[in-house]
Scaffold this active site. Structure first.
Site, mmCIF file in Angstrom:
data_model
loop_
_atom_site.group_PDB
_atom_site.id
_atom_site.type_symbol
_atom_site.label_atom_id
_atom_site.label_comp_id
_atom_site.label_asym_id
_atom_site.label_seq_id
_atom_site.Cartn_x
_atom_site.Cartn_y
_atom_site.Cartn_z
ATOM 1 N N GLN A 260 14.979 -96.557 38.594
ATOM 2 C CA GLN A 260 14.819 -95.111 38.504
ATOM 3 C C GLN A 260 15.338 -94.596 37.168
ATOM 4 O O GLN A 260 14.726 -93.743 36.529
ATOM 5 C CB GLN A 260 15.592 -94.438 39.642
ATOM 6 C CG GLN A 260 15.094 -93.068 39.992
ATOM 7 C CD GLN A 260 13.652 -93.091 40.435
ATOM 8 O OE1 GLN A 260 13.237 -93.966 41.180
ATOM 9 N NE2 GLN A 260 12.862 -92.158 39.962
ATOM 10 N N HIS A 263 13.187 -94.423 33.840
ATOM 11 C CA HIS A 263 12.123 -93.434 33.678
ATOM 12 C C HIS A 263 12.403 -92.464 32.542
ATOM 13 O O HIS A 263 11.519 -92.105 31.763
ATOM 14 C CB HIS A 263 11.953 -92.615 34.971
ATOM 15 C CG HIS A 263 10.982 -93.219 35.939
ATOM 16 N ND1 HIS A 263 9.653 -93.359 35.668
ATOM 17 C CD2 HIS A 263 11.169 -93.706 37.187
ATOM 18 C CE1 HIS A 263 9.049 -93.904 36.701
ATOM 19 N NE2 HIS A 263 9.948 -94.126 37.640
ATOM 20 N N GLU A 328 14.456 -87.119 45.962
ATOM 21 C CA GLU A 328 13.029 -87.429 45.836
ATOM 22 C C GLU A 328 12.725 -88.748 46.546
ATOM 23 O O GLU A 328 11.803 -88.849 47.345
ATOM 24 C CB GLU A 328 12.674 -87.522 44.353
ATOM 25 C CG GLU A 328 11.235 -87.914 44.073
ATOM 26 C CD GLU A 328 10.991 -88.166 42.602
ATOM 27 O OE1 GLU A 328 9.808 -88.194 42.209
ATOM 28 O OE2 GLU A 328 11.956 -88.359 41.838
ATOM 29 N N HIS A 329 13.495 -89.783 46.226
ATOM 30 C CA HIS A 329 13.363 -91.098 46.865
ATOM 31 C C HIS A 329 14.670 -91.447 47.565
ATOM 32 O O HIS A 329 15.739 -91.330 46.972
ATOM 33 C CB HIS A 329 13.078 -92.191 45.828
ATOM 34 C CG HIS A 329 11.909 -91.905 44.934
ATOM 35 N ND1 HIS A 329 12.060 -91.377 43.664
ATOM 36 C CD2 HIS A 329 10.583 -92.073 45.118
ATOM 37 C CE1 HIS A 329 10.869 -91.243 43.106
ATOM 38 N NE2 HIS A 329 9.954 -91.644 43.971
ATOM 39 N N HIS A 421 -8.315 -47.839 60.510
ATOM 40 C CA HIS A 421 -8.184 -49.074 61.280
ATOM 41 C C HIS A 421 -8.448 -48.773 62.759
ATOM 42 O O HIS A 421 -9.212 -49.486 63.424
ATOM 43 C CB HIS A 421 -6.772 -49.665 61.121
ATOM 44 C CG HIS A 421 -6.572 -50.461 59.877
ATOM 45 N ND1 HIS A 421 -6.651 -49.924 58.622
ATOM 46 C CD2 HIS A 421 -6.295 -51.784 59.704
ATOM 47 C CE1 HIS A 421 -6.428 -50.859 57.718
ATOM 48 N NE2 HIS A 421 -6.204 -52.009 58.354
#
Length: 433
Positions: A260, A263, A328-329, A421
């Site tokens: 990770q 990245h 996220e993960h 209405h």
């Protein structure tokens, strides 16, 4: 050095700091730049797109060079290995098979008094896919965005991606696009690409929804054009949180953290563990694996600033910290991962067991790897078929049904001060009588 924290008073503060890592004072300055780009592209179209491509990407293009040609698409197949082509094709099949199970079904219910109610799902007319191309090539991102769009039935899918040196697009990206059914590709990136998709130019069509991750300028551009077009999410730097017990392999855990961290310098890599020995062994393994790492500088920065090992009293305590962070993960490298799943409330994707590294989900498992970041998993979900669909309500009332509810509609409309209405129902009832 990957830090180990044992003082629980410091844990929540550190996790919050990491979660908030994209909210710095520089964002306002960057947002001003993005607004300038958006307005210029809106007013000047291709001219502004080409100007900013030259300024930000150092690539001088002519309008006719924006779109990738058919010959370039054909040539891309000659530039990738057979193994890579087969891997792309396998991933494409896996992703399509998963997302076909997620297609919402239109439905109609026929009730009493000939009342018909329902919901009808239809795809957007045009989808714009952003594929980053800065630090690396991402054919997997192409597949994760394009395949759900095609499964949803979007008739026109447009892809944008920044050009490399020499105006080229990575051949693996072009092959992945074609395998996923995308033929309309433009060599443009950054905020100017998002602006082109949102407003349309002489060359690049205006779309209805924009998906795909990018740098901070891309993210801010998506944020600012939301409402003009739909977007998938505001993706931040990637992150993984691993919950591990004494049974986990420290070398594998270290590799998953580094997978990770490599990245981006702002990627987050966090381990929560009940075992002191594992924490120390992972710390040592990370240092060893960094020695000859091809992306060492960026990976070390991520580990130093946004890497963390936390010792916790129990797996349940780890689950609660994970829920607060909403990663996220989330990897569960523990003896019985399924026993902990009921305790997990917020996570983009959950990877269970020792043989399920996050890379499986990144490439081949099938579920989408475009996931909510920076705590957004508390309220958001992965990109999917639904991102490219919208639904319309279906309503039909008979005269009998309308007569039965006329009084209630009249009362509500009158209470809201909307006489027409009420009249729209009352006049029909009076005409019937």
């Amino acid at each position: 050095m990957l830090r180990i924290i044992t003082q629980q008073a410091d844990v929540r503060a550190e996790l919050q700091r990491i979660c908030d890592r994209t909210h710095d004072e520089q964002v306002l300055h960057k947002e001003a730049t993005v607004r300038e780009v958006l307005q210029a592209v809106k007013r000047q179209g291709d001219k502004a797109v080409l100007h900013y491509t030259a300024e930000f990407d150092n690539q001088t293009l002519k309008p006719e060079e924006l779109r990738v040609t058919g010959s370039e698409l054909d040539a891309a197949y000659q530039q990738v290995s057979k193994d890579l082509l087969q891997a792309i094709q396998l991933a494409c099949r896996q992703i399509e098979a998963f997302h076909r199970q997620r297609i919402p079904k239109s439905w109609v219910h026929f009730g009493d008094d000939d009342v018909v109610l329902g919901k009808r799902y239809t795809p957007v007319d045009r989808a714009g896919l952003y594929v980053p191309g800065g630090r690396a090539a991402y054919p997997s991102t192409v597949l994760m965005n394009a395949v759900p769009a095609k499964v949803a039935g979007v008739p026109r899918v447009v892809m944008v991606t920044p050009p490399r040196v020499g105006k080229a697009i990575n051949p693996a990206v072009l092959v992945a696009a074609q395998e996923a059914g995308v033929q309309e590709i433009y060599r443009v990136g950054g905020a100017q690409a998002i602006a082109a998709l949102a407003y349309g130019t002489e060359t690049i069509p205006k779309v209805d929804v924009i998906t795909g991750p990018g740098n901070i300028y891309v993210t801010l551009a998506k944020k600012l054009v939301y409402g003009i077009v739909g977007i998938d999410s505001l993706a931040g730097p990637s992150e993984v949180l691993i919950i591990a017990d004494e049974s986990a392999n420290p070398v594998h855990v270290a590799t998953d953290l580094l997978a990770q961290a490599e990245h981006d310098p702002m990627a987050a890599a966090i381990l929560l563990t009940t075992d002191t020995a594992l924490a120390k062994n992972v710390q040592v393994a990370v240092e060893r694996q960094l020695v000859d790492h091809p992306r060492r500088i960026d990976t070390e920065k991520a580990i130093a600033h946004y890497g963390l090992i936390v010792l916790v009293e129990s797996l349940e305590a780890a689950a609660e910290l994970s829920n607060e962070f909403a990663p996220e993960h989330l990897e569960l490298e523990i003896k019985d991962p399924w026993a902990l799943v009921p305790h997990i409330r917020h996570a983009g994707a959950i990877f269970l067991g020792y043989s399920t590294p996050e890379a499986v989900g990144d490439y081949l498992a099938g579920p989408n790897h475009t996931l909510p970041t920076s705590g957004a998993a508390r309220y958001a979900s992965a990109l999917g078929v639904e991102t490219f669909l919208k639904h319309s309500s279906i309503i039909q009332y008979s005269q009998t049904a309308l007569h039965k509810v006329a009084g209630a509609i009249d009362a509500l409309a009158t209470a809201e001060g909307l006489p027409s209405h009420a009249d729209s129902v009352r006049r029909r009832i009076q005409q019937e009588e």
